[in-house]
Design a protein around this motif. Structure first.
Motif, PDB file in Angstrom:
ATOM      1  N   VAL A  56      44.225  33.676  35.590  1.00 51.65           N
ATOM      2  CA  VAL A  56      43.638  33.495  36.928  1.00 51.65           C
ATOM      3  C   VAL A  56      43.217  34.844  37.501  1.00 51.65           C
ATOM      4  O   VAL A  56      42.103  34.997  38.030  1.00 51.65           O
ATOM      5  CB  VAL A  56      44.628  32.800  37.876  1.00 51.65           C
ATOM      6  CG1 VAL A  56      44.123  32.858  39.321  1.00 51.65           C
ATOM      7  CG2 VAL A  56      44.846  31.343  37.466  1.00 51.65           C
TER       8      VAL A  56
ATOM      9  N   ALA B  11      39.307  35.980  38.324  1.00 54.75           N
ATOM     10  CA  ALA B  11      38.988  36.287  39.719  1.00 54.75           C
ATOM     11  C   ALA B  11      37.984  37.427  39.846  1.00 54.75           C
ATOM     12  O   ALA B  11      37.286  37.543  40.859  1.00 54.75           O
ATOM     13  CB  ALA B  11      40.268  36.634  40.483  1.00 54.75           C
TER      14      ALA B  11
ATOM     15  N   VAL C 138      39.906  33.320  44.543  1.00 55.32           N
ATOM     16  CA  VAL C 138      40.718  32.256  43.940  1.00 55.32           C
ATOM     17  C   VAL C 138      41.221  31.317  45.036  1.00 55.32           C
ATOM     18  O   VAL C 138      41.799  31.768  46.028  1.00 55.32           O
ATOM     19  CB  VAL C 138      41.928  32.830  43.172  1.00 55.32           C
ATOM     20  CG1 VAL C 138      42.892  31.708  42.762  1.00 55.32           C
ATOM     21  CG2 VAL C 138      41.471  33.598  41.937  1.00 55.32           C
TER      22      VAL C 138
END
Length: 232
Positions: A143, A147, A192
């Motif tokens: 993640v 991002a 995010v």
């Protein structure tokens, strides 16, 4: 027949939302139309459905020009990097990102279309060998990397829970995915969101809703059993 089944699914979603103290507006139904003919999709569209899910890029690519352009198309199956270019201009969301390499390819193709593509990271919560997806432990690091890609936006997480006789058996799977999303949201990473939880299918979507699903992917429950002999 499709109308009755579709309305039954809608009623079940409403009931699950009430049980969980949630608003029906918090849950989006994705009609999973893989292997189904365009005529059946048109019928469900006529009942008000606008979110459709396909597993295969070729099938999505073939159906899009035959159907109204206000449909939101979700790619929910495993996505090969060499197929991204075919859907980068039209897909509403990709649910199945599970590698950095795939995210980089989505970035490259999204930039060509001057758009930001919303994605979900697929997490193999149950650790099934037969399924794609990240481990729970590896998800936060990916993640953070994704991002940094300007044309890809992480909107949340997705999982495909095991097929079990009793949907209650999948409650811990859904609970784990939700907790993971809470933990990642707590990091406040730029670019995010953790607003989307894509979890729950025909067999267990009610339990998934009770555990926080915002997208449920229902195919057989609406369209009936699939014909896997259809060429895609």
């Amino acid at each position: 027949m499709i109308k009755d089944d579709y309305e039954a699914v809608e009623a079940n979603i409403e009931k699950a939302c009430r049980k969980a103290g949630r608003s029906r507006s918090e849950v989006t139904l994705i009609a999973v139309s893989k292997t189904k003919p365009v005529e059946m999709l048109r019928e469900v569209y006529g009942l008000g459905q606008r979110d459709f899910g396909e597993n295969k890029v070729q099938e999505m690519k073939d159906k899009i020009p035959q159907l109204p352009d206000d449909i939101r198309w979700h790619l929910i199956g495993h996505l090969q990097r060499n197929k991204v270019k075919y859907i980068a201009g039209t897909v509403a969301m990709i649910h199945s990102v599970d590698t950095w390499e795939l995210a980089q390819t989505i970035q490259k193709e999204a930039a060509k279309h001057n758009r930001v593509i919303p994605v979900l990271l697929e997490v193999n919560v149950a650790g099934e060998d037969s399924k794609f997806g990240l481990t729970v432990a590896d998800t936060p690091a990916l993640v953070r990397k994704i991002a940094e890609l300007p044309n890809v936006r992480v909107e949340g997480l997705m999982t495909v829970a095991p097929y079990v006789p009793d949907p209650e058996e999948n409650r811990p799977v859904f609970r784990t995915l939700r907790q993971l999303s809470v933990d990642i949201a707590g990091e406040n990473i730029d670019n995010v969101n953790m607003n989307v939880l894509s979890m729950g299918m025909t067999n267990d979507y009610e339990v998934a809703i009770e555990e926080g699903a915002t997208l449920v992917r229902v195919g057989t429950g609406i369209f009936g059993a699939r014909n896997y002999n259809v060429e895609n």
